[in-house]
Motif scaffolding. Sequence first.
Motif, PDB file in Angstrom:
ATOM      1  N   GLY A 262     -38.637  43.651 -80.897  1.00  0.00           N
ATOM      2  CA  GLY A 262     -37.927  44.536 -79.987  1.00  0.00           C
ATOM      3  C   GLY A 262     -36.913  45.386 -80.716  1.00  0.00           C
ATOM      4  O   GLY A 262     -36.386  45.010 -81.764  1.00  0.00           O
ATOM      5  N   CYS A 263     -36.642  46.559 -80.162  1.00  0.00           N
ATOM      6  CA  CYS A 263     -35.657  47.458 -80.750  1.00  0.00           C
ATOM      7  C   CYS A 263     -35.193  48.424 -79.659  1.00  0.00           C
ATOM      8  O   CYS A 263     -35.798  48.518 -78.587  1.00  0.00           O
ATOM      9  CB  CYS A 263     -36.228  48.210 -81.948  1.00  0.00           C
ATOM     10  SG  CYS A 263     -37.744  49.123 -81.606  1.00  0.00           S
ATOM     11  N   ARG A 308     -49.110  49.006 -82.665  1.00  0.00           N
ATOM     12  CA  ARG A 308     -48.139  50.104 -82.560  1.00  0.00           C
ATOM     13  C   ARG A 308     -46.852  49.802 -83.303  1.00  0.00           C
ATOM     14  O   ARG A 308     -46.085  50.715 -83.622  1.00  0.00           O
ATOM     15  CB  ARG A 308     -47.837  50.374 -81.086  1.00  0.00           C
ATOM     16  CG  ARG A 308     -49.038  50.847 -80.274  1.00  0.00           C
ATOM     17  CD  ARG A 308     -48.698  51.004 -78.810  1.00  0.00           C
ATOM     18  NE  ARG A 308     -47.627  51.968 -78.615  1.00  0.00           N
ATOM     19  CZ  ARG A 308     -47.022  52.192 -77.441  1.00  0.00           C
ATOM     20  NH1 ARG A 308     -47.399  51.503 -76.372  1.00  0.00           N
ATOM     21  NH2 ARG A 308     -46.064  53.090 -77.357  1.00  0.00           N
ATOM     22  N   ALA A 309     -46.593  48.517 -83.588  1.00  0.00           N
ATOM     23  CA  ALA A 309     -45.367  48.168 -84.307  1.00  0.00           C
ATOM     24  C   ALA A 309     -45.357  48.733 -85.722  1.00  0.00           C
ATOM     25  O   ALA A 309     -44.293  48.866 -86.323  1.00  0.00           O
ATOM     26  CB  ALA A 309     -45.203  46.651 -84.351  1.00  0.00           C
ATOM     27  N   ARG A 310     -46.532  49.081 -86.257  1.00  0.00           N
ATOM     28  CA  ARG A 310     -46.589  49.646 -87.603  1.00  0.00           C
ATOM     29  C   ARG A 310     -46.017  51.058 -87.679  1.00  0.00           C
ATOM     30  O   ARG A 310     -45.877  51.604 -88.767  1.00  0.00           O
ATOM     31  CB  ARG A 310     -48.038  49.663 -88.091  1.00  0.00           C
ATOM     32  CG  ARG A 310     -48.606  48.265 -88.329  1.00  0.00           C
ATOM     33  CD  ARG A 310     -50.044  48.318 -88.767  1.00  0.00           C
ATOM     34  NE  ARG A 310     -50.559  46.998 -89.114  1.00  0.00           N
ATOM     35  CZ  ARG A 310     -51.807  46.742 -89.476  1.00  0.00           C
ATOM     36  NH1 ARG A 310     -52.682  47.748 -89.550  1.00  0.00           N
ATOM     37  NH2 ARG A 310     -52.196  45.524 -89.772  1.00  0.00           N
ATOM     38  N   LEU A 314     -38.820  52.578 -91.518  1.00  0.00           N
ATOM     39  CA  LEU A 314     -38.198  51.617 -92.423  1.00  0.00           C
ATOM     40  C   LEU A 314     -36.685  51.555 -92.186  1.00  0.00           C
ATOM     41  O   LEU A 314     -36.040  52.562 -91.934  1.00  0.00           O
ATOM     42  CB  LEU A 314     -38.486  51.993 -93.875  1.00  0.00           C
ATOM     43  CG  LEU A 314     -39.954  52.042 -94.300  1.00  0.00           C
ATOM     44  CD1 LEU A 314     -40.058  52.363 -95.781  1.00  0.00           C
ATOM     45  CD2 LEU A 314     -40.662  50.757 -93.977  1.00  0.00           C
ATOM     46  N   GLY A 315     -36.151  50.354 -92.288  1.00  0.00           N
ATOM     47  CA  GLY A 315     -34.712  50.149 -92.137  1.00  0.00           C
ATOM     48  C   GLY A 315     -34.245  50.015 -90.713  1.00  0.00           C
ATOM     49  O   GLY A 315     -33.047  49.781 -90.487  1.00  0.00           O
ATOM     50  N   MET A 316     -35.120  50.132 -89.748  1.00  0.00           N
ATOM     51  CA  MET A 316     -34.705  50.068 -88.345  1.00  0.00           C
ATOM     52  C   MET A 316     -34.366  48.629 -87.959  1.00  0.00           C
ATOM     53  O   MET A 316     -35.157  47.710 -88.182  1.00  0.00           O
ATOM     54  CB  MET A 316     -35.817  50.599 -87.452  1.00  0.00           C
ATOM     55  CG  MET A 316     -35.418  50.654 -85.985  1.00  0.00           C
ATOM     56  SD  MET A 316     -36.670  51.474 -85.009  1.00  0.00           S
ATOM     57  CE  MET A 316     -35.819  51.586 -83.436  1.00  0.00           C
TER      58      MET A 316
END
Length: 331
Positions: A262-263, A308-310, A314-316
Motif C-alpha cells: 500500500g502507498c 501493477r505493483a511493478r 523507486l524510493g517510494m
Amino acid sequence: MRRVAALAVILLALGGFFAWRMMRDRDAAQAPFLGYVEGEVLYIGPNEGERLASLAVAAGAVVKPGDLLFAMSTTLLDRQRSEALARIGQFEAQLQNLRAAMNRPEQVAVLHAGLERAEAALTLSRNDYDRQLKLYRSGNVAKATLDRAEMALRRDEASVKEARRQVNAALIPGRSQEIEAAEAAIRQARAQLEAIDIRLGRQKVRAPAAGVVQDVFFRPGEVVNAGQPVVALLPPENRKVRFYVPEPRLAAVRIGGQVKVGCDGCPDDLFGRISFVASRQEYTPPVIFSDVERAKLVFKAEARLEGRARELPLGMPVSVTPLAQTAGAER
C-alpha cells in the motif's frame, strides 16, 4: 473514605494504563511493515573501450529485449576486417597456385617440344647405329666408327629420358605439406575474420531484457572504457520492496508468502511475494518510516513486486502487510 477514593483512583489509572498498553501492543502487532521501493538496476556497457558513436535511448524510455541501446565506433575494426579479407584472398591464391602445375602452359609446351626434338635425335642415332653395325659386321667400317655411333645412341637415349622427366616435373603440383599448410592458413584467417565480425556485432549493444531506462551516463563522442556503464536499465521483475520486520513478528514473514503493498494514492490491488528474509538481526536503520521502538532489533526482508505493483517508482515509501495477517485481523 479519602484513602479508599485515592486507592480506587489509582486502581482505575492502572487499569486504564494496562488497557491502553494492551491496545497499543495489539495495534502494533497488526500494523503493516513500512519500507520503500528498490530496484536491481542493470548497468550496461561495451565489451571494448571505444568512442560512443550513437545513443538510441534516453532516460525514461521503455525498451523491449533486443532493442538497440547504443553503438560504439568501429573504425579500427572495419580496417582489421578489410585486412583479414585481403589476407584470405592472398592465401587462397597461394593455395590455388600450389594445387596447379608448377609451370605455366607455355613453359610446359616448350618442354614438350624439347622432348620431341630429343626423340627425333634418338631415332636418327638409332638408325645410324644399326647401319654402322651392319657395315662393321661386313667389314666395311672400322670398330671406332661403330663405337662413335653407339655413343651417340646412348647420348640421345639419355636426352630423351631427361626431357620426359622435365615434362613430368612441370606437371607435378606443389607438395602435399605445402598445400596442407596453405589450407590451415586459410582456416586461421577465416577464424580471425569471424572473431572480428563478432566484435563488430558487439559494438551495437542491445537490451538484454525489457525495462525502463533509468539513466544515461555518456553522450556520443565520449570515450567509454570496457565494461563502463553507458545505460542503466531496470526490468520490471527487478523491482522490489525492502522493509524491516521486528523480531516478535518475524514468524508471520515467510519466503514465498504473498504480501499486500500500500502507498498514498495507490490502488488496493498491489501485491508482492517475499523473496528474502535476513538470517541475522540488525539494529533499526537510522532512516526508517516509523518512530516506534527504534531501539529494538529488526530483520531485513524483501518482496518482489507483481503485476501493477511493478509500476511503482523507486524510493517510494510503502506499507507491507502479509495476506495471512490481514485475514487473521479480519476474523
